[in-house]
Design a protein around this motif. Sequence first.
Motif, PDB file in Angstrom:
ATOM      1  N   LEU A  65      -4.053   2.494 -29.126  1.00 29.53           N
ATOM      2  CA  LEU A  65      -3.985   0.893 -29.483  1.00 29.53           C
ATOM      3  C   LEU A  65      -3.072   1.506 -30.576  1.00 29.53           C
ATOM      4  O   LEU A  65      -2.279   1.083 -31.507  1.00 29.53           O
ATOM      5  N   ILE A  66      -3.321   2.609 -31.545  1.00 26.63           N
ATOM      6  CA  ILE A  66      -2.838   3.166 -33.000  1.00 26.63           C
ATOM      7  C   ILE A  66      -1.722   3.780 -32.258  1.00 26.63           C
ATOM      8  O   ILE A  66      -0.807   3.934 -33.546  1.00 26.63           O
ATOM      9  N   SER A  67      -1.961   4.280 -31.601  1.00 24.80           N
ATOM     10  CA  SER A  67       0.025   4.145 -30.994  1.00 24.80           C
ATOM     11  C   SER A  67       1.320   3.460 -30.920  1.00 24.80           C
ATOM     12  O   SER A  67       2.087   4.270 -31.006  1.00 24.80           O
ATOM     13  N   GLN A  68       0.882   2.468 -30.976  1.00 27.76           N
ATOM     14  CA  GLN A  68       1.794   1.006 -30.946  1.00 27.76           C
ATOM     15  C   GLN A  68       2.052   0.845 -32.268  1.00 27.76           C
ATOM     16  O   GLN A  68       3.177  -0.031 -32.619  1.00 27.76           O
ATOM     17  N   ARG A  69       1.395   0.779 -33.313  1.00 25.95           N
ATOM     18  CA  ARG A  69       1.787   0.959 -34.796  1.00 25.95           C
ATOM     19  C   ARG A  69       2.430   0.044 -35.611  1.00 25.95           C
ATOM     20  O   ARG A  69       3.726   0.188 -36.008  1.00 25.95           O
ATOM     21  N   SER A  70       1.199  -0.977 -35.001  1.00 24.26           N
ATOM     22  CA  SER A  70       1.754  -2.173 -35.586  1.00 24.26           C
ATOM     23  C   SER A  70       0.451  -2.855 -36.838  1.00 24.26           C
ATOM     24  O   SER A  70      -0.697  -1.836 -35.956  1.00 24.26           O
ATOM     25  N   THR A  71      -0.086  -3.526 -37.595  1.00 26.52           N
ATOM     26  CA  THR A  71      -1.332  -3.900 -37.647  1.00 26.52           C
ATOM     27  C   THR A  71      -1.522  -4.737 -36.739  1.00 26.52           C
ATOM     28  O   THR A  71      -2.859  -4.682 -37.436  1.00 26.52           O
ATOM     29  N   ASP A  72      -1.035  -5.210 -35.849  1.00 24.74           N
ATOM     30  CA  ASP A  72      -2.481  -6.707 -34.749  1.00 24.74           C
ATOM     31  C   ASP A  72      -2.684  -4.926 -34.180  1.00 24.74           C
ATOM     32  O   ASP A  72      -3.816  -5.252 -33.703  1.00 24.74           O
ATOM     33  N   SER A  73      -2.109  -4.160 -33.767  1.00 27.12           N
ATOM     34  CA  SER A  73      -2.573  -3.070 -33.324  1.00 27.12           C
ATOM     35  C   SER A  73      -4.001  -2.455 -34.130  1.00 27.12           C
ATOM     36  O   SER A  73      -5.266  -1.803 -33.078  1.00 27.12           O
ATOM     37  N   TYR A  74      -3.866  -2.087 -35.049  1.00 22.62           N
ATOM     38  CA  TYR A  74      -4.491  -1.314 -35.544  1.00 22.62           C
ATOM     39  C   TYR A  74      -5.770  -2.192 -36.109  1.00 22.62           C
ATOM     40  O   TYR A  74      -7.066  -1.198 -35.689  1.00 22.62           O
ATOM     41  N   SER A  75      -5.736  -3.547 -36.378  1.00 27.34           N
ATOM     42  CA  SER A  75      -6.404  -4.394 -36.159  1.00 27.34           C
ATOM     43  C   SER A  75      -7.631  -4.497 -34.786  1.00 27.34           C
ATOM     44  O   SER A  75      -8.398  -4.455 -35.322  1.00 27.34           O
ATOM     45  N   ARG A  76      -6.656  -4.633 -34.117  1.00 24.43           N
ATOM     46  CA  ARG A  76      -7.660  -4.235 -32.307  1.00 24.43           C
ATOM     47  C   ARG A  76      -8.484  -3.226 -32.468  1.00 24.43           C
ATOM     48  O   ARG A  76      -9.652  -3.156 -32.186  1.00 24.43           O
ATOM     49  N   ALA A  77      -7.968  -2.050 -32.889  1.00 26.85           N
ATOM     50  CA  ALA A  77      -8.657  -0.952 -32.713  1.00 26.85           C
ATOM     51  C   ALA A  77      -9.785  -0.803 -33.615  1.00 26.85           C
ATOM     52  O   ALA A  77     -10.463  -0.513 -32.988  1.00 26.85           O
ATOM     53  N   ALA A  78      -8.975  -0.843 -34.599  1.00 22.07           N
ATOM     54  CA  ALA A  78     -10.968  -1.406 -35.976  1.00 22.07           C
ATOM     55  C   ALA A  78     -11.876  -2.236 -34.715  1.00 22.07           C
ATOM     56  O   ALA A  78     -12.993  -1.283 -35.485  1.00 22.07           O
ATOM     57  N   LYS A  79     -11.577  -3.542 -33.825  1.00 22.86           N
ATOM     58  CA  LYS A  79     -12.129  -3.957 -33.897  1.00 22.86           C
ATOM     59  C   LYS A  79     -13.175  -3.150 -32.773  1.00 22.86           C
ATOM     60  O   LYS A  79     -14.347  -3.547 -32.373  1.00 22.86           O
ATOM     61  N   LEU A  80     -12.603  -2.798 -32.170  1.00 24.65           N
ATOM     62  CA  LEU A  80     -13.124  -2.205 -30.665  1.00 24.65           C
ATOM     63  C   LEU A  80     -13.968  -1.272 -31.636  1.00 24.65           C
ATOM     64  O   LEU A  80     -15.628  -0.626 -31.174  1.00 24.65           O
ATOM     65  N   LEU A  81     -13.871  -0.005 -32.349  1.00 28.64           N
ATOM     66  CA  LEU A  81     -14.787   0.440 -33.018  1.00 28.64           C
ATOM     67  C   LEU A  81     -15.585  -0.150 -33.441  1.00 28.64           C
ATOM     68  O   LEU A  81     -16.653   0.667 -33.729  1.00 28.64           O
ATOM     69  N   VAL A  82     -15.533  -1.226 -34.537  1.00 32.67           N
ATOM     70  CA  VAL A  82     -16.769  -2.371 -35.240  1.00 32.67           C
ATOM     71  C   VAL A  82     -18.117  -2.104 -33.791  1.00 32.67           C
ATOM     72  O   VAL A  82     -19.355  -1.821 -33.426  1.00 32.67           O
ATOM     73  N   GLU A  83     -17.526  -2.527 -32.462  1.00 29.35           N
ATOM     74  CA  GLU A  83     -17.682  -2.881 -31.290  1.00 29.35           C
ATOM     75  C   GLU A  83     -19.124  -1.519 -30.482  1.00 29.35           C
ATOM     76  O   GLU A  83     -20.147  -1.327 -30.070  1.00 29.35           O
TER      77      GLU A  83
END
Length: 383
Positions: A315-333
Motif C-alpha cells: 500500500l505504501i508503494s502506491q504513494r497516495s494519502t488514501d493508501s497511507y491511511s489504509r496501511a496505517a489502519k492495517l497496522l492498528v489492526e
Amino acid sequence: MSEYQYVHFIACDKPLDEKQLLFMRKQSSRATITRRDFTNEYNFGDFHGNAVEMLRHGYDIHLHYANFGIRKLMLRLPGLPWDKKTLARYTPETGFKVHKDKSGSAVILEINPQADAGSFYENILDLDPLQDAIPQVRDLLIAGDLRFLYLVWLAMNQLDGNLEAIEPPIPAGMSDLPDCLVELADFYDLDSDLLDAAAEGSPPLATSADPYAGTNAWLARQSNDDLKELARRFLTEDPISIRTEIQTRIRKAVGADVWPVAELSRTLQQLRVLADEIELRRTRKEADAKDKAKRERLKKIAANPDAVIKDVESLISQRSTDSYSRAAKLLVELSEALGPVEGPQKARAVAESLRQQYSTWRQLINVLKKFGLLPKRAARRDR
C-alpha cells in the motif's frame, strides 16, 4: 450552491409529427427538441412553456427538476386505470392533480410537491436513472399498479408533515418494488426504513398461471380481417403506439385485474415509529455483522502477521494519502490482533522502520503519527 433546473419531455407511444413539433418549438427557443424528447437546462431563468398542453400535443412524460425544491412529474395515460373512488383514497391533500382531456379518455397525472428550498436533498441529482425509470413507471400505471399511488401518498404527506394522515389500502407487492419505483421513491426522498415499514402487512403479489389470459381472450374475439389489419399496422406504423392502443382496448373490453390490497389504516406517525424501530434493528444487525467481520479479520492477522506487513508495504508503494491511511489502519489492526503487549510493540516497530526507510515522505510520516503509530513531536518548552 448555484441554482440548477432541468426540464425534460419524452414521447413514449409514438414520435411527434410536424404539426406537434411546431407547437413544441413555440414553447421554448432554447430547448433541444426532437420527435421523441424535449430538453432544456437552466442556471438562470425559468421554463415558461405549457407542460399540460405539451403532453396533450404529443409528449407522454414531463420531468421538471430544480435543486432548490422542484420535483415535478407528469404522466399522460390513455385512460384512468382505476375507478374514481379508488383514486380518491390515494390522493394526498396537496401535490397531486389529474388533468382530463377536453375530449377522449386520456388523463395526465401530475405530482408536484409544494416544497420550499431545503425540503429535499439539495445536491444536484444524477437524473439519468430516473429518466430511464419513468417510462417503466408509466407502463405499470397503465396496467393498474397501485404501488405508484401509495408512494405518492406517502411522499406528499411526509413532505407536508401530516403525521395524522391515515394511509390508504396497502397494495400488494410493496416489499418487492421494481427498480423503477425504487428510483421514484429516491427522487422524493423516501428512505428505505419508511418503505420497509409501509411494506409490513402488504400482501404478496399473486402469480398468475397465465399472465396473458386477458390478451388471449380479446384476440380470440377478433375477426381474421381485424387481426390482419393489426399485423399490417404493426409492420407499417409505430409499433409502440399500436401496442399502447391495443392494451387500452383490451383493458376496456376485458377489464383490468383488481390490484390486491390490505386495509391497516395506520397513521403516518405510526409508520414513522415503525420505521425508527426498523432502523434500530437494522443498525444493530449491521454493527453485529461488522464486529463479526472484524473478529474474523483479527484472527486471520494473528495467524499470519507477516502477510499483513507485506500488504502494508504494498500500500505504501502506491504513494497516495488514501493508501497511507489504509496501511496505517492495517497496522492498528495488527496491534489489536497480537494482544495488548506484543501488538503495540510490533506495530510501532514496523512504523518506525517505515519512518527510517522513507524519511523524506512527510505525508506518510504524518499519517503514521495521526494513527498513533509514531510519537508526535513534543511541544517546545520556553526557557
